[in-house]
Design a protein around this motif. Structure first.
Motif, PDB file in Angstrom:
ATOM      1  N   VAL A   6       0.418  -1.399   0.109  1.00 12.69           N
ATOM      2  CA  VAL A   6      -0.025   0.141   0.206  1.00 12.69           C
ATOM      3  C   VAL A   6       0.782   1.879  -0.392  1.00 12.69           C
ATOM      4  N   ARG A   7       1.027   2.168  -0.766  1.00 12.98           N
ATOM      5  CA  ARG A   7       1.834   3.554  -0.663  1.00 12.98           C
ATOM      6  C   ARG A   7       1.019   4.377   0.110  1.00 12.98           C
ATOM      7  N   VAL A  48      -3.141   5.720   0.047  1.00 14.28           N
ATOM      8  CA  VAL A  48      -3.396   6.833   1.341  1.00 14.28           C
ATOM      9  C   VAL A  48      -2.843   7.905   0.810  1.00 14.28           C
ATOM     10  N   VAL A  49      -3.943   8.792   1.398  1.00 13.96           N
ATOM     11  CA  VAL A  49      -3.156   9.970   1.945  1.00 13.96           C
ATOM     12  C   VAL A  49      -3.893  11.353   2.510  1.00 13.96           C
ATOM     13  N   ALA A  50      -2.502  11.645   3.626  1.00 17.51           N
ATOM     14  CA  ALA A  50      -2.999  12.714   4.726  1.00 17.51           C
ATOM     15  C   ALA A  50      -2.331  14.069   4.424  1.00 17.51           C
ATOM     16  N   LEU A  51      -3.516  14.820   4.352  1.00 18.25           N
ATOM     17  CA  LEU A  51      -3.163  15.840   4.175  1.00 18.25           C
ATOM     18  C   LEU A  51      -3.556  17.292   4.590  1.00 18.25           C
ATOM     19  N   ASP A  75      -8.310   9.429  -7.445  1.00 14.68           N
ATOM     20  CA  ASP A  75      -9.744   8.906  -7.562  1.00 14.68           C
ATOM     21  C   ASP A  75     -10.050   8.239  -6.141  1.00 14.68           C
ATOM     22  N   ALA A  76      -9.991   9.051  -5.112  1.00 19.03           N
ATOM     23  CA  ALA A  76     -10.081   8.131  -3.921  1.00 19.03           C
ATOM     24  C   ALA A  76     -11.692   7.362  -3.550  1.00 19.03           C
ATOM     25  N   ARG A  77     -11.995   6.419  -2.778  1.00 20.69           N
ATOM     26  CA  ARG A  77     -12.256   5.493  -2.893  1.00 20.69           C
ATOM     27  C   ARG A  77     -13.814   6.355  -1.626  1.00 20.69           C
ATOM     28  N   ASP A  78     -12.961   7.178  -0.450  1.00 24.95           N
ATOM     29  CA  ASP A  78     -13.744   7.729   0.189  1.00 24.95           C
ATOM     30  C   ASP A  78     -12.928   8.668   0.764  1.00 24.95           C
ATOM     31  N   TRP A  79     -13.230   9.323   1.964  1.00 23.11           N
ATOM     32  CA  TRP A  79     -12.665  10.867   2.078  1.00 23.11           C
ATOM     33  C   TRP A  79     -13.257  11.592   3.464  1.00 23.11           C
ATOM     34  N   LEU A 123      -8.289  12.752   4.961  1.00 19.03           N
ATOM     35  CA  LEU A 123      -7.742  11.903   4.874  1.00 19.03           C
ATOM     36  C   LEU A 123      -8.004  11.028   3.765  1.00 19.03           C
ATOM     37  N   LEU A 124      -7.482  10.975   2.638  1.00 21.16           N
ATOM     38  CA  LEU A 124      -7.874  10.496   1.370  1.00 21.16           C
ATOM     39  C   LEU A 124      -7.501   8.584   0.890  1.00 21.16           C
ATOM     40  N   SER A 125      -8.870   8.150   0.485  1.00 19.74           N
ATOM     41  CA  SER A 125      -7.960   7.133   0.716  1.00 19.74           C
ATOM     42  C   SER A 125      -9.018   5.843  -0.972  1.00 19.74           C
ATOM     43  N   ARG A 126      -7.956   5.082  -1.413  1.00 21.04           N
ATOM     44  CA  ARG A 126      -7.898   4.056  -2.443  1.00 21.04           C
ATOM     45  C   ARG A 126      -8.598   2.677  -1.958  1.00 21.04           C
ATOM     46  N   LEU A 127      -8.995   2.484  -0.919  1.00 17.57           N
ATOM     47  CA  LEU A 127      -9.138   1.843  -0.299  1.00 17.57           C
ATOM     48  C   LEU A 127     -10.573   1.304   0.473  1.00 17.57           C
TER      49      LEU A 127
END
Length: 286
Positions: A6-7, A48-51, A75-79, A123-127
């Motif tokens: 997971v990146r 997964v990205v934290a901004l 293309d985040a699935r949820d955030w 907090l953004l997630s493709r998962l």
């Protein structure tokens, strides 16, 4: 994801502000004010990205919902976006708070859209996400002189409330917890905030990955986390991230517990067109 890794990335985006190669603020591009932020987040290609230092409805950033812009770009699935404070940036006066919105607000892809300008973290997630949490951290009662992009001398800056977001995610090896934080720049106060966050997530699934601008250097974050609870926190990627044009120190960290010493594959801190921080990007076996 690639090969069951997971990146993960953390990035203090400085409200998408363009920065010149010498570290000075650059003039805004003509057209879409959100484009540089979207390009920078997309270039990370992270799961997964934290901004941190994210704007919502602020004039300086084109009145955009920057968390939504970033989520679309990757293309985040949820955030989720969590407000640290509701305010407007007024020239000559700094942040002017909205007394009608004293507390923290959280919004995401569904639900009521924000109506009041704010500033916070995302907090953004493709998962897939199983659970969300949000926490507001009070500000220190005093400020400090800080170096600010565009100024040659330090400026006295008052501290602000901070925010943290946590998500329980479905990774390739099972559930894990990702946390986005932005801690105070006031020495000691930020350590107390980190301890608070550690207690706040104690009951969430392991592994836990804590990402953000800690305003702490070196091994201090790991030492603080290990002293608070169960030992085993490790820094996932030692890279200088600040200032972006000539990185000297690491203020932005990704730490994890519940993972082996070989869990991290690659770590990098690439230069982006925006912000006085560099993003930190790591690939983890999660």
């Amino acid at each position: 994801m690639s090969d069951l890794r997971v990146r993960c990335a953390t990035f203090n985006v400085l409200h998408g502000r363009l920065i010149q190669p010498d570290g000075r603020p650059a003039p805004a591009r003509v057209g879409d004010a959100s484009a540089p932020l979207a390009e920078a987040v997309a270039s990370l290609d992270a799961d997964v990205v934290a901004l941190q230092e994210v704007d919502c409805l602020q004039e300086r950033s084109g009145c955009a919902d920057q968390a939504a812009v970033a989520a679309d770009a990757m293309d985040a699935r949820d955030w989720r976006y969590g407000t640290a404070l509701h305010c407007r940036l007024v020239p000559g006066r700094g942040w002017v708070r909205d007394p009608a919105e004293p507390g923290m607000r959280v919004h995401g892809p569904q639900g009521r859209r924000p109506q009041v300008p704010s500033h916070g973290v995302a907090l953004l997630s493709r998962l897939p996400v199983r659970e969300w949490r949000a926490l507001r951290l009070p500000s220190a009662p005093f400020g400090m002189p800080l170096r600010v992009a565009g100024r040659t001398t330090p400026a006295l800056v008052r501290d602000q409330p901070r925010a943290a977001l946590a998500a329980v995610l479905e990774g390739p090896h099972g559930l894990f917890t990702a946390v986005a934080v932005h801690l105070s720049f006031v020495p000691g106060w930020n350590i107390g905030q980190l301890r608070t966050v550690r207690r706040w997530i104690a009951d969430l699934p392991q592994p836990q990955v804590l990402m953000g601008d800690f305003n702490l250097i070196g091994a201090l974050p790991r030492i603080t986390l290990d002293a608070t609870g169960r030992r085993g926190w490790r820094g996932q990627g030692r890279r200088a991230t600040f200032p972006s044009h000539r990185p000297l120190v690491q203020l932005d960290h990704i730490l994890a517990t519940g993972l082996g010493a070989d869990a991290v594959d690659t770590a990098r801190a690439p230069r982006a067109a925006i912000s006085d921080h560099r993003p930190l990007v790591v690939e983890l076996s999660l």
